[in-house]
Design an enzyme around this catalytic site. Structure first.
Site, short mmCIF file in Angstrom:
data_model
loop_
_atom_site.label_atom_id
_atom_site.label_comp_id
_atom_site.label_asym_id
_atom_site.label_seq_id
_atom_site.Cartn_x
_atom_site.Cartn_y
_atom_site.Cartn_z
N GLN A 38 0.83 -1.22 0.00
CA GLN A 38 0.00 0.00 0.00
C GLN A 38 0.86 1.26 0.00
OE1 GLN A 38 -2.12 0.86 3.60
NE2 GLN A 38 -3.53 2.28 2.60
N ASP A 66 10.15 -6.31 -4.73
CA ASP A 66 9.06 -6.91 -3.94
C ASP A 66 9.13 -8.41 -4.17
OD1 ASP A 66 6.23 -5.51 -2.74
OD2 ASP A 66 6.17 -7.67 -3.14
N ASN A 83 12.93 -11.63 -2.34
CA ASN A 83 12.44 -12.10 -1.05
C ASN A 83 13.44 -11.58 -0.03
OD1 ASN A 83 12.01 -13.48 1.32
ND2 ASN A 83 11.62 -15.46 0.32
N ILE A 84 12.98 -10.75 0.89
CA ILE A 84 13.89 -10.04 1.77
C ILE A 84 14.67 -10.99 2.70
CG2 ILE A 84 12.13 -9.52 3.52
CD1 ILE A 84 15.23 -7.49 2.45
N TYR A 130 3.22 -8.36 15.23
CA TYR A 130 3.62 -7.24 14.37
C TYR A 130 4.17 -6.09 15.22
CZ TYR A 130 2.76 -3.12 11.38
OH TYR A 130 2.86 -1.94 10.69
N LYS A 185 7.94 -4.39 15.40
CA LYS A 185 8.18 -2.96 15.17
C LYS A 185 8.92 -2.36 16.36
CE LYS A 185 6.57 -2.50 11.06
NZ LYS A 185 7.50 -2.27 9.95
#
Ligand code: SER
Length: 327
Positions: free
Chosen positions: A14, A36, A52-53, A142, A146
């Protein structure tokens, strides 16, 4: 000074979709490489690398190929999706960030951007005008990733001199791209239903007030923070940043000014508990004092702009709109 060469990781998300466009406008299309795990959906112009990170070798390959100097690392699983798979969320969000920070340290990158979130807050955090320095204790995986991410960002700055910068985003609202897997997603979905002439089943209760921000403000805040002189910054972890706060009921009332027949009803699910662990509004005086942050969009300006743009997109090409926007 070497020329800026920017890598956006998570460019199909997004925020990534809109931020990549804005960065291309600022730095020139040839200086922004997007990446991405998913290949671009449609109408893509620019340089894209699939990544792929979790694959640090591939990240290094892209860095070398394009002589990257800055990374915007946006790839992550969000709050609601994260609760369905905490292990994967820890893995992608933490090890992904670790790969980026290690590359930045080893290869001496100029800057890294790491998005934090209101999800760092928890039930013990003061809910109104939440201070920058306060109890965190996040209640989702999540939010935990963070919070730890913020600590890592500050650590890499003080220990290794890696210039990592970060914002605690509120829920982000945009017409260009759909959100995926967050607790604040209702505030985007509601617009799509309203302009399609459908009623909206809201997964949060009517009076659940959360901090939110319109995408143009979020993108501008990000670029302004990244371009602020380093000696103006009092921290290298998540800055509180504020724009609007509203509840589903208040947003629906605003939408009804344009679409009087619009109907919302409430069916709270597991996301209600997540939302209740967050806060209503943040004190963002550090952002305002350090680098001059100020929002442009309030609830009514955002609603007007969202409806205008979504109606325009829909009237242009319904099938393209459906492909891009419908989750
Ligand atoms: N928008 C995010 C979410 O709802 C919060 O950062 O998960």
């Amino acid at each position: 000074m070497r020329a800026d060469k920017i890598l956006v990781i998570g460019s199909e998300g997004q925020l990534g979709t809109v931020l990549s466009d804005a960065l291309r406008n600022v730095y020139g299309a040839s200086n922004v490489i997007t990446s991405d795990i998913n290949v671009p959906k449609s109408n893509y112009a620019g340089c894209f690398e699939q990544l792929n990170i979790l694959d640090a070798n591939r990240l290094f390959e892209i860095f070398k190929k394009h002589k990257i100097t800055q990374i915007y690392h946006l790839a992550a699983l969000l709050s609601a999706k994260g609760e369905q798979n905490p292990r994967q969320t820890w893995n992608v969000n933490m090890n992904g960030l670790f790969n980026v920070l290690e590359l930045a340290r080893e290869q001496n990158l100029d800057k890294v951007y790491f998005p934090s979130s209101i999800a760092v807050f928890g039930g013990k955090t003061p809910r109104k005008a939440t201070p920058q320095f306060t109890v965190l204790q996040p209640e989702t995986m999540y939010g935990i990733t963070k919070e730890v991410g913020e600590q890592l960002a500050q650590y890499y700055y003080t220990r290794f001199g890696v210039d990592v910068r970060s914002l605690r985003y509120p829920g982000l609202i945009s017409y260009q791209s759909p959100p995926g897997g967050g607790t604040t997603d209702y505030a985007v979905d509601i617009f799509h239903k309203a302009i399609a002439g459908e009623q909206f089943e809201c997964f949060l209760d009517r009076d659940t007030r959360l901090p939110m921000m319109y995408m143009p403000d979020a993108v501008r805040a990000t670029i302004e923070l990244m371009n602020a002189p380093v000696d103006k910054l009092s921290m290298h972890y998540g800055y509180n940043i504020r724009a609007i706060s509203f509840s589903p009921e208040e947003l629906a009332a605003e939408i009804k000014k344009y679409i009087p027949d619009f109907h919302i009803y409430y069916k709270p699910d597991f996301r209600q508990k997540i939302a209740e662990s967050w806060v209503e509004s943040m004190d963002d005086s550090f952002a305002r004092n350090d680098w001059g942050w100020k929002e442009e969009y309030d609830l009514s300006a955002m609603t007007e702009d969202m409806i205008k743009n979504l109606q325009l997109l829909r009237s242009k090409d319904t099938s393209e709109y459906d492909k891009k926007m419908i989750l």
